[in-house]
Design a protein around this motif. Structure first.
Motif, short mmCIF file in Angstrom:
data_model
loop_
_atom_site.label_atom_id
_atom_site.label_comp_id
_atom_site.label_asym_id
_atom_site.label_seq_id
_atom_site.Cartn_x
_atom_site.Cartn_y
_atom_site.Cartn_z
N TYR A 272 0.85 -1.24 0.00
CA TYR A 272 -0.08 -0.02 -0.08
C TYR A 272 0.76 1.15 -0.03
CZ TYR A 272 0.75 0.36 4.94
OH TYR A 272 1.10 0.76 6.51
N SER A 273 0.51 2.38 -0.52
CA SER A 273 1.02 3.53 -0.48
C SER A 273 0.40 4.83 -0.03
CB SER A 273 1.31 4.02 -2.16
OG SER A 273 2.15 2.94 -2.81
N THR A 274 0.84 5.56 0.73
CA THR A 274 0.21 6.47 1.38
C THR A 274 0.96 7.93 1.35
OG1 THR A 274 -0.87 7.30 3.64
CG2 THR A 274 1.21 6.11 3.67
N VAL A 275 0.00 9.09 1.24
CA VAL A 275 0.90 10.40 1.35
C VAL A 275 -0.56 11.18 2.11
CG1 VAL A 275 -0.47 11.16 -0.93
CG2 VAL A 275 1.52 12.28 -0.21
N PRO A 276 0.33 12.41 2.80
CA PRO A 276 -0.59 13.31 3.65
C PRO A 276 -1.44 13.98 2.53
CG PRO A 276 1.67 13.06 4.72
CD PRO A 276 1.68 12.42 3.59
N GLY A 277 -2.66 14.12 2.64
CA GLY A 277 -3.47 14.60 1.72
C GLY A 277 -3.95 16.09 1.99
N LEU A 278 -4.66 16.71 1.22
CA LEU A 278 -5.04 18.06 1.01
C LEU A 278 -6.59 18.28 1.44
CD1 LEU A 278 -3.59 19.45 -2.18
CD2 LEU A 278 -2.49 19.52 0.21
N GLN A 279 -7.01 17.13 1.81
CA GLN A 279 -8.42 17.05 2.37
C GLN A 279 -8.84 17.37 3.78
OE1 GLN A 279 -11.06 13.66 1.93
NE2 GLN A 279 -12.49 14.91 0.53
N THR A 280 -9.53 18.30 4.28
CA THR A 280 -9.85 18.42 5.47
C THR A 280 -11.32 17.79 5.62
OG1 THR A 280 -8.70 20.44 5.89
CG2 THR A 280 -10.49 19.94 7.56
N ILE A 281 -11.69 16.90 6.84
CA ILE A 281 -13.03 16.46 7.13
C ILE A 281 -13.24 17.14 8.41
CG2 ILE A 281 -14.35 14.51 7.78
CD1 ILE A 281 -12.99 13.99 4.84
N LEU A 326 -9.30 4.65 14.41
CA LEU A 326 -9.94 4.25 13.29
C LEU A 326 -9.38 4.33 11.99
CD1 LEU A 326 -13.34 6.22 13.83
CD2 LEU A 326 -12.75 3.88 14.57
N PHE A 327 -8.01 5.10 12.03
CA PHE A 327 -7.25 4.98 10.69
C PHE A 327 -5.74 4.69 10.90
CE2 PHE A 327 -10.40 8.33 10.39
CZ PHE A 327 -10.70 8.45 9.11
N ALA A 328 -5.69 3.94 12.22
CA ALA A 328 -4.24 3.39 12.33
C ALA A 328 -2.99 4.51 12.19
CB ALA A 328 -3.79 2.20 11.56
N GLY A 329 -3.32 5.98 12.28
CA GLY A 329 -2.36 6.79 12.26
C GLY A 329 -2.30 7.45 10.92
N ASN A 330 -3.27 6.94 9.69
CA ASN A 330 -3.16 7.36 8.44
C ASN A 330 -4.11 8.51 8.34
OD1 ASN A 330 -1.27 5.67 6.86
ND2 ASN A 330 -2.28 3.94 7.84
N ALA A 331 -4.26 9.30 9.01
CA ALA A 331 -4.81 10.80 9.29
C ALA A 331 -4.08 11.48 10.20
CB ALA A 331 -6.29 10.42 9.44
N ASN A 504 -7.39 13.78 6.04
CA ASN A 504 -7.13 12.77 5.21
C ASN A 504 -5.79 12.30 4.89
OD1 ASN A 504 -9.35 11.07 5.62
ND2 ASN A 504 -10.49 11.95 3.72
N HIS A 505 -5.52 11.10 4.92
CA HIS A 505 -4.27 10.74 4.20
C HIS A 505 -4.72 9.87 2.92
CE1 HIS A 505 -1.14 11.08 7.73
NE2 HIS A 505 -1.78 12.15 7.63
N GLU A 506 -4.17 10.18 1.76
CA GLU A 506 -4.61 9.39 0.73
C GLU A 506 -4.09 8.09 0.70
OE1 GLU A 506 -6.90 10.54 -0.92
OE2 GLU A 506 -6.78 12.81 -0.40
N LEU A 507 -4.42 7.02 0.38
CA LEU A 507 -4.35 5.68 0.58
C LEU A 507 -4.62 4.81 -0.71
CD1 LEU A 507 -5.16 4.79 4.31
CD2 LEU A 507 -3.00 4.37 3.20
N TRP A 508 -3.79 4.12 -1.13
CA TRP A 508 -4.28 3.18 -2.29
C TRP A 508 -3.47 1.70 -1.86
CZ3 TRP A 508 -2.00 7.92 -3.00
CH2 TRP A 508 -2.74 9.00 -3.66
N ALA A 509 -4.31 0.42 -1.84
CA ALA A 509 -3.65 -0.52 -1.96
C ALA A 509 -3.57 -1.25 -3.32
CB ALA A 509 -4.38 -1.58 -1.28
N HIS A 510 -2.51 -2.04 -3.53
CA HIS A 510 -2.02 -2.39 -4.91
C HIS A 510 -1.36 -3.50 -4.87
CE1 HIS A 510 1.87 -0.35 -4.20
NE2 HIS A 510 1.08 0.48 -3.75
N ARG A 511 -1.02 -4.31 -6.13
CA ARG A 511 -0.24 -5.21 -6.29
C ARG A 511 1.26 -4.87 -6.16
NH1 ARG A 511 0.95 -6.57 -11.21
NH2 ARG A 511 -0.22 -5.31 -12.43
#
Length: 532
Positions: A272-281, A326-331, A504-511
């Motif tokens: 999986y890949s992650t990057v701190p995102g630009l979206q505020t919830i 809820l996000f395991a630190g990915n936010a 939000n951190h942006e997250l993608w799971a992939h091969r």
């Protein structure tokens, strides 16, 4: 064991076979929310934007770099000139010229059935767009409008020739431009006949479900796309997305849950890949002194009109617990309305959690016995959105507030929000246009000449905040602009017409055989994926 994990573990035994079964020339993407249309103009959601940016391009890229414009310069304080790239063609072979820029601006400003497009209001300060020559377009504004390049990141360029428009086009602010009768409909875009862009891919098909097939634009002007074909499927259910990835149905999925990441970490065939995102919830609160929809007090008053009540609601929420559990630190816990780590965001103190102080504020405001709130949340929009809403419901219940949680599909939610039927609702706002994007759109008073307040559902109206926002809208000095943003941000955090929750951190799971170079804006596009 969560349902998502259980499903994934049942399929994990076949994941090794599935990982090797993918066609290297076809990239299969699973979106978490369905794109609404192939029409790139009316919708602002991330998935519709992700889909359209395979096909359409802008003058300025989301990363602020030149795209269809090779450079630009201010001709005066009210006129900016864009020099366009040579040798760019639309997928139908028509050359890209400044005339297409004028046509696209006309279409953006035109309100179909009275409804604005993505940045219609934000481009309100534009009074004229002129094709100086084939490769030069000039934008003129009512006043200095220094953020116009940020707004133009969302102006997808359409082909005037493909729409059958002949001759010169004279811009007007209503977008009629003498050609409105010839504008393609959304159905024309969805069918593909109007979906003609300069981008790296071409529509093969688009379905009402949001599913789409794309093929490589062999005549693309830029770097040749890596993938011959892109298949996009809309899979709102988290468990179905991760199961599909492990089964080999998809190469990349959006928004894996914290449970999904645990599964991925145990299987070397996936990553999986992650990057701190630009979206505020955040939560929007209607501060209207006459009351807010779905918010009731025994004495008939308007609780949300009192800043102490809004502060109490904010203090009752444990943002760190939400992001860690809820996000395991990915936010990242929010301390303001723009991501604190993005360029141009002011430095702000942490928003505290203190239930006792929150109860004292509520009692001081006259609501020691609480009141009732309907909390509105889209069911299919934000990662873990319903879980976050359930946590907030618990926090506010401990405060003494009676909460009714209402979740519904995004399409229903969006309609009710637009019609003013929600006094409290969860929302997400990205910031590709800078640190003031949310507060300038959600909390400023509507001012089309300055591009402010297009989505003010909070009834917020503070003179100090408004003065800072109006000054910011025309400020050309970057340092002074950041000072005005800081002033407006501090005022909005003090007054809380909304409650920042997390970034939000942006997250993608992939091969594992794919490398992801995703951006903070959270777009899921084929060009971010590369074979290792």
């Amino acid at each position: 064991m969560g349902k998502s994990i259980a499903t994934a573990l049942l399929l994990a035994s076949c994941s090794l076979f599935a990982a090797g079964a993918a066609n290297a020339e076809t990239l299969r993407l699973a979106y978490g929310t369905a794109p609404v249309s192939a029409d790139p103009y009316p919708y602002s959601d991330t998935q519709t934007g992700s889909l359209s940016e395979h096909v359409f391009e802008m003058l300025v890229g989301l990363d602020d770099a030149p795209l269809l414009a090779k450079d630009w310069a201010w001709e005066s304080d009210k006129a900016i000139v864009f020099n366009l790239r040579d040798g760019v063609n639309f997928s139908n072979g028509a050359p890209f010229t400044a005339r297409d820029v004028v046509y696209s601006m006309c279409r953006m400003m035109y309100r179909v059935d009275g409804k604005a497009n993505v940045v219609t209001s934000a481009l309100g300060p534009v009074t004229n767009v002129v094709a100086v020559d084939d490769h030069k377009a000039r934008f003129e504004t009512t006043a200095p409008y220094p953020i116009i390049t940020q707004k133009l990141k969302f102006l997808k360029i359409l082909s005037a020739e493909a729409a059958g428009i002949e001759g010169d086009i004279a811009f007007d602010q209503d977008g009629d431009c003498g050609i409105s009768a010839s504008y393609p409909s959304q159905a024309d875009f969805d069918a593909g006949s109007a979906a003609i862009g300069t981008g790296p891919y071409i529509y093969e098909s688009f379905q009402a479900t949001g599913d789409a097939n794309l093929v490589r634009n062999e005549n693309y002007w830029g770097e040749k796309p890596e993938w011959d074909r892109v298949e996009i499927r809309s899979v709102p259910n988290n468990g179905a997305r991760i199961a599909g990835l492990l089964a080999g149905d998809y190469d990349i999925i959006e928004r894996p849950s914290a449970e999904d990441l645990q599964v991925i970490e145990r299987d070397p065939n996936f990553a999986y890949s992650t990057v701190p995102g630009l979206q505020t919830i955040f939560l929007v609160l209607d501060t209207n002194a006459e009351g807010a929809a779905g918010v009731t007090a025994a004495d008939g008053s308007a609780p949300l009109a009192d800043v102490r009540v809004r502060q109490a609601l904010s203090m009752a929420i444990d943002r760190k617990a939400i992001t860690e559990r809820l996000f395991a630190g990915n936010a990242t816990p929010a301390n303001q309305f723009a991501p604190s780590y993005m360029p141009g965001a002011p430095e702000m103190p942490e928003l505290i959690t203190d239930l006792d102080q929150a109860k004292a504020l509520l009692a001081e405001a006259g609501y020691a016995d609480g009141f009732e709130i309907e909390l509105n949340v889209p069911a299919d929009r934000y990662t873990n959105g319903q879980l976050v809403a359930q946590a907030i419901t618990q926090y506010w219940t401990r405060l003494g507030v009676k909460v009714t949680l209402r979740t519904e599909p995004w399409s229903v939610f969006q309609t009710r929000r637009t019609e003013g039927q929600m006094g409290v609702f969860m929302y997400g706002w990205g910031h590709p246009q800078g640190a003031a994007q949310l507060i300038s759109g959600a909390f400023a008073q509507r001012n089309d000449d300055l591009g402010l307040g297009a989505a003010n559902f909070s009834s917020y109206d503070n003179p100090d905040f408004e003065a800072a926002m109006q000054a910011w809208a025309v400020e050309v000095d970057p340092a002074r602009s950041e000072e005005l943003i800081a002033k407006a941000m501090a005022q909005s955090v003090a007054d809380l017409p909304g409650i920042p929750l997390y970034y939000n951190h942006e997250l993608w799971a992939h091969r594992a055989g794919i490398e992801i170079s995703g951006g903070a804006e959270g777009r899921t596009v084929a060009t971010m994926a590369h074979s290792r």
